[in-house]
Design a protein around this motif. Structure first.
Motif, PDB file in Angstrom:
ATOM      1  N   UNK A   1      48.412  18.589  62.765  1.00  0.00           N
ATOM      2  CA  UNK A   1      48.533  18.328  61.334  1.00  0.00           C
ATOM      3  C   UNK A   1      48.394  16.825  61.097  1.00  0.00           C
ATOM      4  N   UNK A   2      48.192  16.455  59.827  1.00  0.00           N
ATOM      5  CA  UNK A   2      48.043  15.043  59.498  1.00  0.00           C
ATOM      6  C   UNK A   2      48.536  14.798  58.084  1.00  0.00           C
ATOM      7  N   UNK A   3      48.894  13.543  57.804  1.00  0.00           N
ATOM      8  CA  UNK A   3      49.197  13.159  56.430  1.00  0.00           C
ATOM      9  C   UNK A   3      47.890  13.163  55.653  1.00  0.00           C
ATOM     10  N   UNK A   4      47.887  13.918  54.543  1.00  0.00           N
ATOM     11  CA  UNK A   4      46.656  14.099  53.773  1.00  0.00           C
ATOM     12  C   UNK A   4      46.987  14.182  52.299  1.00  0.00           C
ATOM     13  N   UNK A   5      46.250  13.465  51.436  1.00  0.00           N
ATOM     14  CA  UNK A   5      46.516  13.528  49.992  1.00  0.00           C
ATOM     15  C   UNK A   5      46.449  14.945  49.438  1.00  0.00           C
ATOM     16  N   UNK A   6      45.643  15.802  50.054  1.00  0.00           N
ATOM     17  CA  UNK A   6      45.513  17.165  49.574  1.00  0.00           C
ATOM     18  C   UNK A   6      46.449  18.141  50.255  1.00  0.00           C
ATOM     19  N   UNK A   7      47.369  17.630  51.065  1.00  0.00           N
ATOM     20  CA  UNK A   7      48.285  18.493  51.805  1.00  0.00           C
ATOM     21  C   UNK A   7      49.471  18.938  50.965  1.00  0.00           C
ATOM     22  N   UNK A   8      50.394  19.652  51.613  1.00  0.00           N
ATOM     23  CA  UNK A   8      51.609  20.133  50.945  1.00  0.00           C
ATOM     24  C   UNK A   8      52.668  19.037  50.926  1.00  0.00           C
ATOM     25  N   UNK A   9      53.460  19.018  49.849  1.00  0.00           N
ATOM     26  CA  UNK A   9      54.548  18.046  49.760  1.00  0.00           C
ATOM     27  C   UNK A   9      55.457  18.176  50.977  1.00  0.00           C
ATOM     28  N   UNK A  10      55.893  17.052  51.508  1.00  0.00           N
ATOM     29  CA  UNK A  10      56.778  17.062  52.677  1.00  0.00           C
ATOM     30  C   UNK A  10      57.715  15.864  52.589  1.00  0.00           C
ATOM     31  N   UNK A  11      59.015  16.122  52.729  1.00  0.00           N
ATOM     32  CA  UNK A  11      60.019  15.068  52.598  1.00  0.00           C
ATOM     33  C   UNK A  11      60.970  15.129  53.789  1.00  0.00           C
ATOM     34  N   UNK A  12      61.091  14.013  54.485  1.00  0.00           N
ATOM     35  CA  UNK A  12      62.025  13.877  55.605  1.00  0.00           C
ATOM     36  C   UNK A  12      62.929  12.679  55.335  1.00  0.00           C
TER      37      UNK A  12
END
Length: 285
Positions: free
Chosen positions: A198-209
């Motif tokens: 997986x990768x950080x992507x502007x079109x990806x799903x919201x993710x908060x850590x």
């Protein structure tokens, strides 16, 4: 082999006027397929085995007995590893997954995974149903929640989706984090150049850590991380993105470890138990 248990659990109605249908549909929000099958099977009875009328208002304190005669899991029981159970009741068990086995097989007739060992444990108690609620990557150790009947599976799945289960991880990451605490909010999507990454992507799903530093070493930092969302590889992707990959996680640029496992542990889960309504915390000591 021990005889499979048909009756799974008992439950006392907690308020006057509640019907079986309202309990399943509105309070527990069990899936339509499960509710329909239970109605057809006359699967909710009194203590004498007499089925209830689903739309008849019941008095508080009425005891319901739930039966799941066809609820079975297809995981092959496999005693390849000891099962370390941290919590168990008639609805749920929580066990410690080691860092060197997969949570579940890719094919149900395979063995050697955490769920195969859990299935062997459940069958020894006369059960036939076990389905994981969360999952951990093969290189990650820690707590996996397992539903012991279909209604528990439906309820806990919904709690995961609604972020009603707090999940805390401990991770050792490469390098020295400068900030003592912080929030990593980067959308995560698939890496089209790799089948599993997986990768950080502007079109990806919201993710908060969210994280806080527990310990700083010369070449690494130990953090406590909590998940606001539950994306695949979320902690691994987020810390790699800020230049501090999890140790052992070579897929995302982490330094190698002697055993090849990640320095990442699912340390604690907490939630309001949907059946007992008690605040429940399970932790790896």
């Amino acid at each position: 082999m021990m005889e499979k248990l048909n009756t799974v659990f008992r439950y006392q109605i907690n308020r006057d006027g509640l019907t079986v249908e309202e309990l399943l549909r509105d309070d527990w929000k069990a899936g339509k397929k499960t509710v329909h099958q239970m109605r057809m099977d006359k699967a909710v009875t009194d203590t004498a085995g007499q089925p209830f009328e689903w739309r008849t208002p019941l008095e508080a304190g009425t005891e319901l007995v739930f039966h799941f005669k066809d609820a079975v899991s297809s995981y092959k029981p496999d005693d390849h590893a000891d099962v370390s159970v941290l919590f168990e009741d008639e609805h749920l068990l929580a066990a410690l997954k080691p860092a060197d086995i997969a949570t579940h097989p890719d094919e149900h007739d395979e063995g050697g995974t955490f769920m195969n060992a859990i299935m062997a444990y459940v069958e020894r108690s006369g059960g036939a149903y076990a389905e994981h609620i969360n999952r951990l990557d093969k290189g990650t150790a820690g707590i996996v929640l397992v539903a012991k009947h279909p209604i528990a599976k439906a309820l806990f799945d919904r709690m995961i989706e609604e972020r009603a289960i707090t999940r805390i991880y401990h991770a050792e990451v490469d390098g020295r984090l400068k900030r003592m605490r912080g929030t990593l909010q980067y959308p995560i999507g698939r890496d089209r150049h790799h089948p599993t990454r997986r990768r950080v992507s502007p079109g990806g799903q919201d993710a908060i850590t969210r994280y806080r530093v527990i310990e700083r070493n010369d070449e690494s930092t130990v953090v406590e991380a909590s998940l606001e969302t539950g994306r695949t590889h979320q902690i691994r992707v987020h810390f790699s993105h800020i230049g501090h990959p999890v140790k052992g996680d070579t897929l995302y640029g982490g330094s190698e470890t002697e055993d090849g496992n990640y320095r990442l542990v699912a340390k604690k889960v907490s939630f309001k138990h949907p059946f007992t309504e008690e605040q429940t915390t399970i932790e790896v000591i």
